[in-house]
Design a protein around this motif. Structure first.
Motif, mmCIF file in Angstrom:
data_model
loop_
_atom_site.group_PDB
_atom_site.id
_atom_site.type_symbol
_atom_site.label_atom_id
_atom_site.label_comp_id
_atom_site.label_asym_id
_atom_site.label_seq_id
_atom_site.Cartn_x
_atom_site.Cartn_y
_atom_site.Cartn_z
ATOM 1 N N THR A 29 0.922 -1.138 0.277
ATOM 2 C CA THR A 29 0.000 -0.104 -0.081
ATOM 3 C C THR A 29 0.993 1.416 0.009
ATOM 4 N N PRO A 30 1.125 1.833 -1.210
ATOM 5 C CA PRO A 30 2.239 2.944 -1.135
ATOM 6 C C PRO A 30 1.395 4.214 -0.685
ATOM 7 N N LEU A 31 0.091 4.262 -0.373
ATOM 8 C CA LEU A 31 -0.511 4.968 0.361
ATOM 9 C C LEU A 31 -0.266 5.441 1.637
ATOM 10 N N LYS A 32 0.358 4.423 2.332
ATOM 11 C CA LYS A 32 0.669 4.273 3.780
ATOM 12 C C LYS A 32 1.963 5.059 3.679
ATOM 13 N N ARG A 33 2.867 4.863 2.830
ATOM 14 C CA ARG A 33 3.935 5.512 3.035
ATOM 15 C C ARG A 33 3.894 7.177 2.834
ATOM 16 N N VAL A 34 2.985 7.287 2.003
ATOM 17 C CA VAL A 34 2.732 8.816 1.780
ATOM 18 C C VAL A 34 2.022 9.595 3.068
ATOM 19 N N VAL A 35 1.139 8.917 3.714
ATOM 20 C CA VAL A 35 0.609 9.395 5.004
ATOM 21 C C VAL A 35 1.632 9.537 6.188
ATOM 22 N N GLU A 36 2.563 8.367 6.043
ATOM 23 C CA GLU A 36 3.351 8.289 7.281
ATOM 24 C C GLU A 36 4.509 9.286 7.060
ATOM 25 N N THR A 37 4.688 9.605 5.541
ATOM 26 C CA THR A 37 5.757 10.847 5.350
ATOM 27 C C THR A 37 5.435 12.196 5.799
ATOM 28 N N VAL A 38 4.221 12.402 5.466
ATOM 29 C CA VAL A 38 3.630 13.792 5.383
ATOM 30 C C VAL A 38 2.980 14.153 6.894
ATOM 31 N N VAL A 39 2.290 13.047 7.591
ATOM 32 C CA VAL A 39 1.320 13.666 8.726
ATOM 33 C C VAL A 39 2.301 13.348 9.834
ATOM 34 N N ASP A 40 2.268 14.378 10.938
ATOM 35 C CA ASP A 40 2.953 14.091 12.268
ATOM 36 C C ASP A 40 1.609 13.750 13.084
ATOM 37 N N PHE A 41 1.264 12.269 13.358
ATOM 38 C CA PHE A 41 0.338 11.843 13.993
ATOM 39 C C PHE A 41 0.231 12.253 15.491
ATOM 40 N N GLU A 42 1.335 12.500 16.014
ATOM 41 C CA GLU A 42 1.689 13.047 17.442
ATOM 42 C C GLU A 42 0.634 14.148 17.649
ATOM 43 N N ALA A 43 1.071 15.152 16.465
ATOM 44 C CA ALA A 43 0.503 16.593 16.595
ATOM 45 C C ALA A 43 -0.573 16.731 16.357
ATOM 46 N N VAL A 44 -1.313 15.688 15.329
ATOM 47 C CA VAL A 44 -2.686 15.603 15.097
ATOM 48 C C VAL A 44 -3.477 15.368 16.396
ATOM 49 N N ARG A 45 -3.005 14.271 16.880
ATOM 50 C CA ARG A 45 -3.823 13.868 18.218
ATOM 51 C C ARG A 45 -3.609 14.823 19.191
ATOM 52 N N ALA A 46 -2.726 15.639 19.399
ATOM 53 C CA ALA A 46 -2.511 16.433 20.451
ATOM 54 C C ALA A 46 -3.468 17.857 20.097
ATOM 55 N N SER A 47 -3.508 18.067 18.832
ATOM 56 C CA SER A 47 -4.219 19.215 18.244
ATOM 57 C C SER A 47 -5.636 19.719 18.797
ATOM 58 N N LYS A 48 -5.874 20.865 19.034
ATOM 59 C CA LYS A 48 -7.205 21.443 19.627
ATOM 60 C C LYS A 48 -8.137 21.594 18.656
ATOM 61 N N ILE A 49 -7.697 21.043 17.215
ATOM 62 C CA ILE A 49 -8.654 20.772 16.319
ATOM 63 C C ILE A 49 -9.171 19.651 16.053
ATOM 64 N N ARG A 50 -10.514 19.423 16.411
ATOM 65 C CA ARG A 50 -11.010 18.347 16.523
ATOM 66 C C ARG A 50 -11.198 17.625 14.904
ATOM 67 N N MET A 51 -11.000 16.333 15.003
ATOM 68 C CA MET A 51 -10.937 15.709 13.764
ATOM 69 C C MET A 51 -11.956 14.349 13.904
ATOM 70 N N HIS A 52 -12.549 14.099 12.642
ATOM 71 C CA HIS A 52 -13.479 12.801 12.579
ATOM 72 C C HIS A 52 -13.583 12.330 11.387
ATOM 73 N N VAL A 53 -12.694 11.184 11.183
ATOM 74 C CA VAL A 53 -12.624 10.386 10.088
ATOM 75 C C VAL A 53 -13.416 9.087 9.819
ATOM 76 N N SER A 54 -14.275 9.078 8.777
ATOM 77 C CA SER A 54 -14.934 8.069 8.865
ATOM 78 C C SER A 54 -14.439 6.764 8.054
ATOM 79 N N ALA A 55 -15.065 5.521 8.491
ATOM 80 C CA ALA A 55 -14.556 4.318 7.780
ATOM 81 C C ALA A 55 -15.739 3.212 8.106
#
Length: 339
Positions: free
Chosen positions: A126-152
């Motif tokens: 899944t090349p897409l996983k490399r993309v998101v892991e390269t671009v997204v700082d997941f620790e910063a996202v989870r600590a952000s005051k900006i609420r995120m809601h992602v559907s699956a």
């Protein structure tokens, strides 16, 4: 500078057409008059959302624009480029009508739909996983005051799951973008997930909280209306795909329109913030309406940047025509469109 107006974003999924949202967001954060407090998203919209929050946490609006640029550069790199460089001129010659009427293309579509990703991709690459892991700082996202809601979409239960800020991981983004004919289901917490767009594209109800701004800006990617009924098999499949992936959003918009109608007629008491919801949208129909379903998998740089430019133009038009109503009134006629 004047105070930024608080706003929630709702980002629909749509494969590489998400580059249109890239352009919209790039223009909005260049303008610098909004403050995003929450984002609800699905599929490619969720990737845009995660990159957006990463950039905002790092360096404000400028960081958001850089992070979104980085995301789509990585999408292009992972998608690959042919040995002739950009194929933009070639792609322009392959019109939607030519593709739809070409029997070899139709046969290829049928073959692709008959194959399982567990067979043709047994190692689950899944090349897409490399993309998101390269671009997204997941620790910063989870600590952000900006609420995120992602559907699956939960495969076995057939229910929509909304992953909130503290739950966002690479696997969540992969699950939200998992088309079952192309990728193996993504396992999270003993459940397998497919693309979030099947049941929530995106989910609006998480934004209906008193603590959130009452203004929601929707960035759809699938056309709601068509002028003609398709007759070619490829065109029929394209329109069916649009209707299916729009259906969850249309249902929520219809519910909002119905509640607001009851409030206006005095048949429902005001409360819970329903009467204060102000919806806005930057539709993509004008720019994406002539593109085929297959183009959602096109990651050529020429194509992506063309969509970005279109998104910037659409956002610029919205800023001129509608921004003055943010915080004051809805700029979508929900009752006419959805009731």
């Amino acid at each position: 500078m004047s105070k930024r107006l608080p706003l929630c974003l709702a980002l629909q999924g749509g494969g590489s057409h998400g580059a249109f949202q890239w352009g919209v967001l790039d223009r909005l954060f260049e303008d610098d008059r909004i403050k995003v407090t929450a984002v609800t998203a699905a599929s490619a919209g969720a990737m845009n959302a995660a990159a957006l929050v990463t950039g905002l946490e790092k360096d404000g609006n400028a960081g958001a624009r850089v992070a979104l640029d980085h995301l789509w550069q990585e999408v292009n790199r992972s998608g690959g480029r042919n040995v002739f460089g950009t194929s933009g001129q070639w792609l322009q010659s392959l019109t939607k009508q030519w593709v739809g009427e070409n029997p070899l293309w139709q046969a290829g579509q049928t073959l692709a739909m008959s194959m399982s990703p567990y067979a043709f991709n047994p190692f689950n690459l899944t090349p897409l996983k490399r993309v998101v892991e390269t671009v997204v700082d997941f620790e910063a996202v989870r600590a952000s005051k900006i609420r995120m809601h992602v559907s699956a979409t939960a495969v076995r239960s057939g229910k929509s799951r909304i992953f909130d800020t503290a739950e966002i991981t690479p696997e969540v983004l992969m699950a939200s973008a998992c088309l079952p004919h192309m990728f193996q289901a993504v396992r999270i917490d003993d459940e397998d997930y497919w693309d979030g767009g099947y049941l929530a594209n995106p989910a609006l109800y998480p934004l209906f909280e008193d603590k959130q701004p009452h203004d929601i800006l929707l960035l759809p990617l699938n056309p709601f209306r068509r002028d003609d009924t398709p007759e070619q098999s490829a065109d029929i499949m394209d329109r069916l795909n649009e209707i299916l992936f729009n259906a969850p959003l249309v249902a929520e918009l219809r519910s909002i329109a119905f509640v607001q109608k009851l409030l206006e007629e005095g048949r429902l008491e005001r409360g819970g913030g329903w009467g204060e919801i102000r919806l806005h949208a930057i539709p993509a129909d004008e720019w994406l309406g002539d593109l085929s379903l297959a183009s959602k998998m096109d990651t050529e740089w020429h194509f992506l940047t063309t969509l970005k430019s279109a998104g910037r133009e659409a956002a610029d038009r919205w800023l001129t025509d509608c921004f003055a109503q943010v915080g004051k009134a809805t700029t979508i006629d929900l009752q006419t469109e959805f009731l």
